[in-house]
Design a protein around this motif. Structure first.
Motif, PDB file in Angstrom:
ATOM      1  N   ALA A 190       0.819  -1.218   0.000  1.00 40.29           N
ATOM      2  CA  ALA A 190       0.000   0.000   0.000  1.00 40.29           C
ATOM      3  C   ALA A 190       0.851   1.265   0.000  1.00 40.29           C
ATOM      4  CB  ALA A 190      -0.924  -0.002   1.220  1.00 40.29           C
ATOM      5  N   MET A 191       2.126   1.154   0.409  1.00 38.86           N
ATOM      6  CA  MET A 191       2.978   2.338   0.525  1.00 38.86           C
ATOM      7  C   MET A 191       4.153   2.355  -0.448  1.00 38.86           C
ATOM      8  SD  MET A 191       3.378   2.842   4.628  1.00 38.86           S
ATOM      9  CE  MET A 191       2.068   2.412   5.753  1.00 38.86           C
ATOM     10  N   THR A 192       4.540   1.208  -0.965  1.00 42.50           N
ATOM     11  CA  THR A 192       5.761   1.156  -1.769  1.00 42.50           C
ATOM     12  C   THR A 192       5.672   2.085  -2.968  1.00 42.50           C
ATOM     13  OG1 THR A 192       7.387  -0.340  -2.745  1.00 42.50           O
ATOM     14  CG2 THR A 192       5.072  -0.768  -3.279  1.00 42.50           C
ATOM     15  N   GLY A 193       6.795   2.679  -3.307  1.00 46.60           N
ATOM     16  CA  GLY A 193       6.816   3.633  -4.410  1.00 46.60           C
ATOM     17  C   GLY A 193       6.391   5.031  -4.028  1.00 46.60           C
ATOM     18  N   ALA A 194       6.198   5.284  -2.730  1.00 44.39           N
ATOM     19  CA  ALA A 194       5.766   6.615  -2.292  1.00 44.39           C
ATOM     20  C   ALA A 194       6.805   7.667  -2.670  1.00 44.39           C
ATOM     21  CB  ALA A 194       5.530   6.633  -0.790  1.00 44.39           C
ATOM     22  N   ASP A 195       6.308   8.791  -3.142  1.00 45.34           N
ATOM     23  CA  ASP A 195       7.189   9.913  -3.470  1.00 45.34           C
ATOM     24  C   ASP A 195       7.472  10.772  -2.246  1.00 45.34           C
ATOM     25  OD1 ASP A 195       7.432   9.548  -6.395  1.00 45.34           O
ATOM     26  OD2 ASP A 195       5.268   9.887  -6.359  1.00 45.34           O
ATOM     27  N   MET A 374       0.345  10.403   2.345  1.00 51.90           N
ATOM     28  CA  MET A 374       1.299   9.866   1.377  1.00 51.90           C
ATOM     29  C   MET A 374       0.934  10.330  -0.021  1.00 51.90           C
ATOM     30  SD  MET A 374       1.902   5.870   0.259  1.00 51.90           S
ATOM     31  CE  MET A 374       0.332   5.817  -0.629  1.00 51.90           C
ATOM     32  N   LYS A 375       1.936  10.706  -0.791  1.00 49.27           N
ATOM     33  CA  LYS A 375       1.744  11.010  -2.204  1.00 49.27           C
ATOM     34  C   LYS A 375       2.548   9.997  -3.018  1.00 49.27           C
ATOM     35  CE  LYS A 375       2.008  14.747  -5.633  1.00 49.27           C
ATOM     36  NZ  LYS A 375       0.578  14.588  -6.007  1.00 49.27           N
ATOM     37  N   ARG A 376       1.886   9.341  -3.952  1.00 47.61           N
ATOM     38  CA  ARG A 376       2.526   8.341  -4.810  1.00 47.61           C
ATOM     39  C   ARG A 376       2.040   8.588  -6.230  1.00 47.61           C
ATOM     40  NH1 ARG A 376       1.914   1.989  -3.389  1.00 47.61           N
ATOM     41  NH2 ARG A 376      -0.299   2.495  -3.640  1.00 47.61           N
ATOM     42  N   ASP A 380      -3.032  10.397  -3.795  1.00 47.70           N
ATOM     43  CA  ASP A 380      -2.885  11.028  -2.488  1.00 47.70           C
ATOM     44  C   ASP A 380      -3.719  10.250  -1.477  1.00 47.70           C
ATOM     45  OD1 ASP A 380      -1.338  13.673  -2.897  1.00 47.70           O
ATOM     46  OD2 ASP A 380      -2.844  13.748  -4.489  1.00 47.70           O
ATOM     47  N   GLU A 381      -3.091   9.778  -0.423  1.00 49.01           N
ATOM     48  CA  GLU A 381      -3.789   8.944   0.564  1.00 49.01           C
ATOM     49  C   GLU A 381      -3.477   9.407   1.970  1.00 49.01           C
ATOM     50  OE1 GLU A 381      -5.930   6.862  -0.385  1.00 49.01           O
ATOM     51  OE2 GLU A 381      -5.363   6.234  -2.416  1.00 49.01           O
ATOM     52  N   ILE A 382      -4.486   9.327   2.839  1.00 44.98           N
ATOM     53  CA  ILE A 382      -4.287   9.529   4.272  1.00 44.98           C
ATOM     54  C   ILE A 382      -3.951   8.161   4.876  1.00 44.98           C
ATOM     55  CG2 ILE A 382      -5.365  10.209   6.443  1.00 44.98           C
ATOM     56  CD1 ILE A 382      -7.191  12.053   4.775  1.00 44.98           C
ATOM     57  N   LEU A 383      -2.841   8.095   5.615  1.00 45.61           N
ATOM     58  CA  LEU A 383      -2.400   6.838   6.220  1.00 45.61           C
ATOM     59  C   LEU A 383      -2.832   6.714   7.679  1.00 45.61           C
ATOM     60  CD1 LEU A 383       1.270   6.670   4.844  1.00 45.61           C
ATOM     61  CD2 LEU A 383      -0.804   5.686   3.835  1.00 45.61           C
ATOM     62  N   ILE A 384      -2.694   7.800   8.432  1.00 45.01           N
ATOM     63  CA  ILE A 384      -2.972   7.780   9.875  1.00 45.01           C
ATOM     64  C   ILE A 384      -3.685   9.070  10.240  1.00 45.01           C
ATOM     65  CG2 ILE A 384      -1.934   7.822  12.184  1.00 45.01           C
ATOM     66  CD1 ILE A 384       0.412   6.210  11.050  1.00 45.01           C
ATOM     67  N   GLU A 385      -4.655   8.980  11.140  1.00 43.47           N
ATOM     68  CA  GLU A 385      -5.296  10.146  11.732  1.00 43.47           C
ATOM     69  C   GLU A 385      -5.463   9.897  13.220  1.00 43.47           C
ATOM     70  OE1 GLU A 385      -8.157  12.548   8.881  1.00 43.47           O
ATOM     71  OE2 GLU A 385      -8.782  10.444   8.946  1.00 43.47           O
ATOM     72  N   ARG A 388      -4.597   6.575  14.653  1.00 44.32           N
ATOM     73  CA  ARG A 388      -5.399   5.451  14.174  1.00 44.32           C
ATOM     74  C   ARG A 388      -5.125   5.234  12.697  1.00 44.32           C
ATOM     75  NH1 ARG A 388     -10.295   4.600  16.266  1.00 44.32           N
ATOM     76  NH2 ARG A 388     -10.262   2.756  14.907  1.00 44.32           N
ATOM     77  N   PRO A 389      -5.054   3.976  12.258  1.00 39.89           N
ATOM     78  CA  PRO A 389      -4.893   3.735  10.820  1.00 39.89           C
ATOM     79  C   PRO A 389      -6.111   4.255  10.060  1.00 39.89           C
ATOM     80  CG  PRO A 389      -5.451   1.700  11.962  1.00 39.89           C
ATOM     81  CD  PRO A 389      -5.175   2.718  13.025  1.00 39.89           C
ATOM     82  N   ALA A 390      -5.881   4.974   8.978  1.00 43.84           N
ATOM     83  CA  ALA A 390      -6.976   5.513   8.179  1.00 43.84           C
ATOM     84  C   ALA A 390      -7.574   4.421   7.293  1.00 43.84           C
ATOM     85  CB  ALA A 390      -6.479   6.683   7.337  1.00 43.84           C
ATOM     86  N   ARG A 391      -8.683   4.787   6.658  1.00 42.09           N
ATOM     87  CA  ARG A 391      -9.430   3.818   5.844  1.00 42.09           C
ATOM     88  C   ARG A 391      -8.551   3.150   4.789  1.00 42.09           C
ATOM     89  NH1 ARG A 391     -14.942   2.850   4.591  1.00 42.09           N
ATOM     90  NH2 ARG A 391     -14.980   1.112   3.132  1.00 42.09           N
ATOM     91  N   TYR A 392      -7.654   3.906   4.191  1.00 46.54           N
ATOM     92  CA  TYR A 392      -6.805   3.361   3.133  1.00 46.54           C
ATOM     93  C   TYR A 392      -5.989   2.169   3.631  1.00 46.54           C
ATOM     94  CZ  TYR A 392      -3.036   3.079  -0.300  1.00 46.54           C
ATOM     95  OH  TYR A 392      -2.128   2.617  -1.234  1.00 46.54           O
ATOM     96  N   LEU A 393      -5.383   2.281   4.819  1.00 43.92           N
ATOM     97  CA  LEU A 393      -4.590   1.179   5.352  1.00 43.92           C
ATOM     98  C   LEU A 393      -5.468   0.013   5.791  1.00 43.92           C
ATOM     99  CD1 LEU A 393      -1.736   2.889   7.416  1.00 43.92           C
ATOM    100  CD2 LEU A 393      -1.691   1.997   5.072  1.00 43.92           C
ATOM    101  N   MET A 394      -6.633   0.312   6.360  1.00 43.49           N
ATOM    102  CA  MET A 394      -7.524  -0.777   6.769  1.00 43.49           C
ATOM    103  C   MET A 394      -8.040  -1.545   5.553  1.00 43.49           C
ATOM    104  SD  MET A 394      -7.244  -0.738   9.947  1.00 43.49           S
ATOM    105  CE  MET A 394      -8.445  -2.019  10.325  1.00 43.49           C
ATOM    106  N   ASP A 395      -8.309  -0.838   4.478  1.00 40.21           N
ATOM    107  CA  ASP A 395      -8.705  -1.517   3.241  1.00 40.21           C
ATOM    108  C   ASP A 395      -7.585  -2.409   2.738  1.00 40.21           C
ATOM    109  OD1 ASP A 395     -11.232  -0.406   3.198  1.00 40.21           O
ATOM    110  OD2 ASP A 395     -10.762   1.119   1.701  1.00 40.21           O
ATOM    111  N   ALA A 396      -6.359  -1.913   2.841  1.00 43.45           N
ATOM    112  CA  ALA A 396      -5.219  -2.719   2.402  1.00 43.45           C
ATOM    113  C   ALA A 396      -5.087  -3.993   3.243  1.00 43.45           C
ATOM    114  CB  ALA A 396      -3.938  -1.893   2.491  1.00 43.45           C
ATOM    115  N   LEU A 397      -5.277  -3.872   4.563  1.00 43.07           N
ATOM    116  CA  LEU A 397      -5.174  -5.039   5.438  1.00 43.07           C
ATOM    117  C   LEU A 397      -6.325  -6.018   5.224  1.00 43.07           C
ATOM    118  CD1 LEU A 397      -4.004  -3.208   8.673  1.00 43.07           C
ATOM    119  CD2 LEU A 397      -2.688  -4.880   7.364  1.00 43.07           C
TER     120      LEU A 397
END
Length: 403
Positions: A190-195, A374-376, A380-385, A388-397
């Protein structure tokens, strides 16, 4: 939050109250058998550290002394665990416990002298590294960086488990590391390749400061706990982390010093250039600034990491930095992470540490991580708020992909 396909340990109520997660009893055979598969035919030893190793390791004299909680856990859970049937079940030999001189710094190189329980002085380079297949380093200070370098020379595998305590044994070392590895890989993808990554910190006075880290589209790495096969490698246990080596950094982030002093650090060109007092002891800030002036490499950012596990607070960073919803920065050497900061670049040997700066509710209650972004590419994704892990990371898990 898509909890339907998430494992039970990632359910909403467990994320809010990780202390409620249930773990199986610590099982050394299960842990080593999973982490180091195969173990058949391997010779294993345990390394630990003391200020006076020759005196304290001989005849296990440290067991009769006050203190030494990590070393006593190493003896109780690992040495006796191997000696009382563990070696036979795993198909391994050895099990010796040895001690080296405490480095008093995270990831500093080890002195070569080491002593066994008979009181004999040996050499790590000549007597230990070439003659053991698995080395377990259970110490006061992390030895991940020096052992990672040595394993590539001598061909051994191993694990570093500094700061082990009962909470860690009952949680972070009791988990199924196949599951840990799977979750870490999902988050890595979910994070690899982040700019770039931006972290907003909210201070008690309401100010929001931001740290920007340039990652250059690099491949994310993971600390996932598995050290299987024949390839030389060192696992850092407890594991469960996705990390990057920053290529650039700027902005500001807060820091809570060991004496409780709070400061705001200014970063330019990947380097911390100064600390300013928020509250506490000005002398602590002055000492940090003097160190940055004397040896600027001590302020170079060498890591950005994100936890991937749901674990209770252990009050030891080795576990607490692996908690989902936390992140950490680190200064100093990063050669063990594939970075370019090596010990020879520091003015003094004792400065060539790798020091984690953990942002977690129990560790840094004076400020909040309002958001991590994170910007990739165009993404553009929110990782933590708010830790707490944001929706993007929970979807990845929650993905069922074969990772």
């Amino acid at each position: 939050m898509p909890t339907a396909s998430l494992p039970s340990y990632l359910a909403e109520d467990i994320l809010l109250h990780p202390e409620k997660r249930e773990f199986p009893p610590f099982d050394l055979v299960r842990l080593l058998g999973t982490v180091f598969k195969p173990t058949q035919g391997c010779r294993v030893c345990i390394l630990t550290d003391f200020d006076e190793p020759a005196e304290l390791i001989k005849d296990f004299n440290f067991l009769q002394q006050e203190g030494f909680p990590v070393q006593k856990k190493a003896h109780e859970a690992f040495y006796l665990g191997l000696r009382n049937g563990g070696l036979e079940k795993l198909g391994m030999s050895g099990g010796e416990m040895l001690a080296y001189k405490c480095t008093h710094g995270s990831n500093l190189d080890l002195e070569d002298e080491v002593w066994d329980t008979d009181g004999r002085q040996l050499s790590l380079e000549a007597d230990i590294y070439p003659h053991y297949d698995l080395i377990l380093c259970i110490s006061t200070f992390s030895a991940t960086a020096p052992l990672t370098a040595k394993c590539k020379v001598h061909g051994f595998r191993g694990a570093t488990l500094h700061g082990v305590n009962d909470i860690i044994l009952g949680s972070g070392l009791a988990v199924d590391y196949q599951e840990v590895s799977t979750d870490a890989e999902k988050m890595r993808l979910a994070m690899t390749g982040a700019d770039e990554v931006e972290i907003d910190f909210e201070l008690e006075d309401g100010r929001v400061i931001t740290a920007w880290l340039g990652l250059g589209g690099q491949e994310a790495q993971k600390s996932h706990g598995l050290c299987q096969g024949e390839k030389p490698d060192i696992a850092n246990l407890p594991a469960g982390e996705v990390y990057f080596v920053p290529r650039d950094a700027r902005g500001h982030f807060p820091m809570k010093y060991e004496d409780g002093t709070l400061g705001v650090l200014t970063v330019e060109n990947r380097n911390i250039i100064k600390s300013e007092l928020i509250e506490g002891n000005q002398a602590t800030i002055d000492a940090h600034n003097a160190r940055l002036q004397d040896d600027p490499m001590t302020g170079t950012l060498g890591e950005l990491g994100f936890g991937t596990q749901v674990l209770p607070v252990s009050y030891a960073d080795i576990q607490d930095e692996k908690v989902l919803g936390t992140c950490h920065l680190a200064t100093g050497r990063d050669d063990h992470l594939g970075g370019d900061i090596v010990p020879d670049m520091f003015k003094k040997h004792e400065n060539s540490t790798h020091d984690d700066i953990l942002f977690a509710p129990h560790k840094t209650p004076n400020f909040n991580i309002r958001q991590v972004r994170m910007k990739r590419g165009d993404q553009d994704e929110i990782l933590i708020e708010n830790f707490r892990p944001a929706r993007y990371l929970m979807d990845a898990l929650a993905t069922q992909n074969d990772v």
